[in-house]
Design an enzyme around this catalytic site. Sequence first.
Site, PDB file in Angstrom:
ATOM      1  N   PHE A 117     -53.854 -34.645   9.942  1.00 24.51           N
ATOM      2  CA  PHE A 117     -55.088 -35.263   9.481  1.00 24.51           C
ATOM      3  C   PHE A 117     -55.968 -34.220   8.788  1.00 24.51           C
ATOM      4  O   PHE A 117     -56.185 -33.135   9.319  1.00 24.51           O
ATOM      5  CB  PHE A 117     -55.847 -35.885  10.663  1.00 24.51           C
ATOM      6  N   LYS A 167     -58.072 -23.693  12.516  1.00 21.66           N
ATOM      7  CA  LYS A 167     -59.008 -23.858  13.631  1.00 21.66           C
ATOM      8  C   LYS A 167     -58.653 -22.949  14.807  1.00 21.66           C
ATOM      9  O   LYS A 167     -59.534 -22.378  15.451  1.00 21.66           O
ATOM     10  CB  LYS A 167     -59.012 -25.323  14.094  1.00 21.66           C
ATOM     11  N   MET A 475     -72.788 -35.301 -26.242  1.00 26.92           N
ATOM     12  CA  MET A 475     -71.893 -34.416 -26.982  1.00 26.92           C
ATOM     13  C   MET A 475     -70.641 -35.162 -27.428  1.00 26.92           C
ATOM     14  O   MET A 475     -70.173 -35.003 -28.549  1.00 26.92           O
ATOM     15  CB  MET A 475     -71.531 -33.193 -26.129  1.00 26.92           C
TER      16      MET A 475
END
Lengths: 588, 161
Positions: A117, A167, A475
């Site tokens: 995930f 982590k 532009m």
Amino acid sequence: MTTGSTEKVNGARALIRCLEEEGVDTIFGYPGGQIIPFYNELYDSNLRHILVRHEQAAAHAADGYARATGKTGVCVSTSGPGATNLVTGIATAYMDSVPIVALTGQVPTFLIGNDAFQEADITGITQPITKHNYLIQDAKELPRIVKEAFHIASTGRPGPVLIDLPKDVQNAEIDFYYPDKVELRGYKPTYKGNVQQIKRAAEEIANSCMPIIYAGGGVISSNASAELLELAETINAPVTTTLMGIGSIPTEHPLYVGMLGMHGSKYANYAVQESDLIIAVGARFDDRVTGKLESFAPNARVIHIDVDPAEISKNVKVHIPIVGDAKQILRSLNKHICRCNSGAWLEKINQWKKEYPLSYKQVSPDIVMPQFVIEQISEACKDAIIVTEVGQHQMWAAQFFKYKEPRTFITSGGLGTMGYGFPAAIGAKVGRPDKTVINIAGDGSFQMNSQELATAVQNDIPVVSVILNNGYLGMVRQWQELFYDRRYSHTFIKGSVDFVKLAEAYGALGLRAEKPSEVRPAIEEAVRSGRPAVVEVIVECEANVYPMVPAGAAINEILDIEEHADTPCAMPDLRTATADRVLDLEEQ
Amino acid sequence: MKHTLAVLVENKSGVLSRVASLFSRRGYNIDSLAVGVTEDPEISRMTIVVQGNDQVLEQVTKQLNKLVDVIKVSDIGADDAVERELALIKVSADVTERAEIIQIANIFRARIVDVAPKSITVEVTGDESKINAIEKLLRQFGIKEMVRTGKIALIRGPKKV
């Protein structure tokens, strides 16, 4: 190798210690699942964290902070979508050689490669748009890697470096130490220029009657403006700058001939084309600068000073390359130079300046011309830092604001990132709170990151955005007008938001100017308020940026205002529609 | 024109991908690439054969040098160098053809490394032209499968890259 005593900390805490060691005081970021350990430690730290509303803005803000201060900017995001949202900002910094360090959370090492995930291979994704990147697999390596990352980002040709932080690495305990130096055998930038080459360059300069100095962003990033000025004044040569080099010499300096290239001044382009010697400093002969390569400066010898050897002779053949830091090289070059016999040459250039000034036509006394707005900002906020989005307004800001010093014009040059300006302005203001910071925007670009109004309000960052609202993606519309038979395919952006109400909805100040006389007071009120502010200026909807060198043409084949100003609009229905919208706004 | 680059790199994960993606995104063509560890276990050596004129080669070299994990880039094409490739070639061969194939292999100082009732596998080392030559001769028997390494090279004499 190590400084101080070691102590046991987790990876996240170690990272904060590293940032402190690097002198970081502010970071821009957005939390998420895989970066929570870092945010948990950040809670107790003295680092200032600016919470943005989209990770892209964190990268742009770190970039704006870096350009305004000369320090390395830092941004943080979580893994997966947080990290991929940084990508545009990292690519922007890469193209303009801006030192930033991007920190991304990552799924734990044991899940990497598992399609977990919010997993994305961000080191793979950012490989072509970072100077270097790291995936930390062992927390013990964290201090060394952070040290290397800051070193690589800020030295040599600066650029973004990304560190991916799984982590479990953030949670792992290590004995903290911070290395006092880096050892990278594959990374040794050259700073001091080759003495022989510098002497050859001086000889070449002495023999030149029609020299021109072509200064790029490298002059600004190496803080070489004073040396550049000394060179120009000593040899008596005109100076042109790239978009990135604006501010390296004051706009009103008599030797300055403005920007060159696609939307450069006619006289800068003529001067480059006719010159017998180009002294390029920290510039890379980009296609927007050279136009058609085969016909670029046909009579010129080329001296090229650049810290990146790969830029030498990449596009234009260089006769005297000098690899190294612009400041150091100019310092030693300045010891060997003397005044050129350039009197007649400068006279010729001054004649061109008189003949072909940057100008625009006032189409009607009640309509605000966009160039006029820039002139008003230039007069009202003389010492401001100008940040821009990308498009017509960016070119007008380059042409019509009078810059006085380096790091006061901040713009996405290489990548041309719409949505860059506002978050970059926030970063610039955080880095330089003493300066007025104005974001010059178009109605298209501003909407790409307008959610950052919330960031400015929450963190009390008083940036003023001046939106030149012409109802078009101007532009592209200009190109469609000139090169695509006026087929305005999907460039009319009717249905844009009411920018005043938008600002107010976020708690910022919103002002609108519709007549020329209202422009200056609105800008002044916004600056005076000391609040985040938006000034919407309703401008002429079909103004064009001139001069213009069409893509692929030689840079002396220039379209100018006279040739196109009076041609009728082929799609009056759209024009009327814009006018109707302006009327709607007037009624409110 | 073909150039042979000897590239010393950090022996770390991800370095091959950095080098390979540099070639693809800048539009340079790799003819062959061989990687392996060197006498120093922390350093790998890539031998890259690349097509292009001098300007392309200069850019390739400079861009490779910009990679932090690249330690040194040398063009050894102009040096007098020992150059080798290795090929394994599985040739269709019944009993009647075996002798002729072995004879060809001997001429090329190739080795027979596997024999089966209907095939024979030849191992050959040499420079590119030698391998091309034996391949051409074996083709008449029918090549079932072939695998070639990229080129590796060392400068002759005491000089190092």
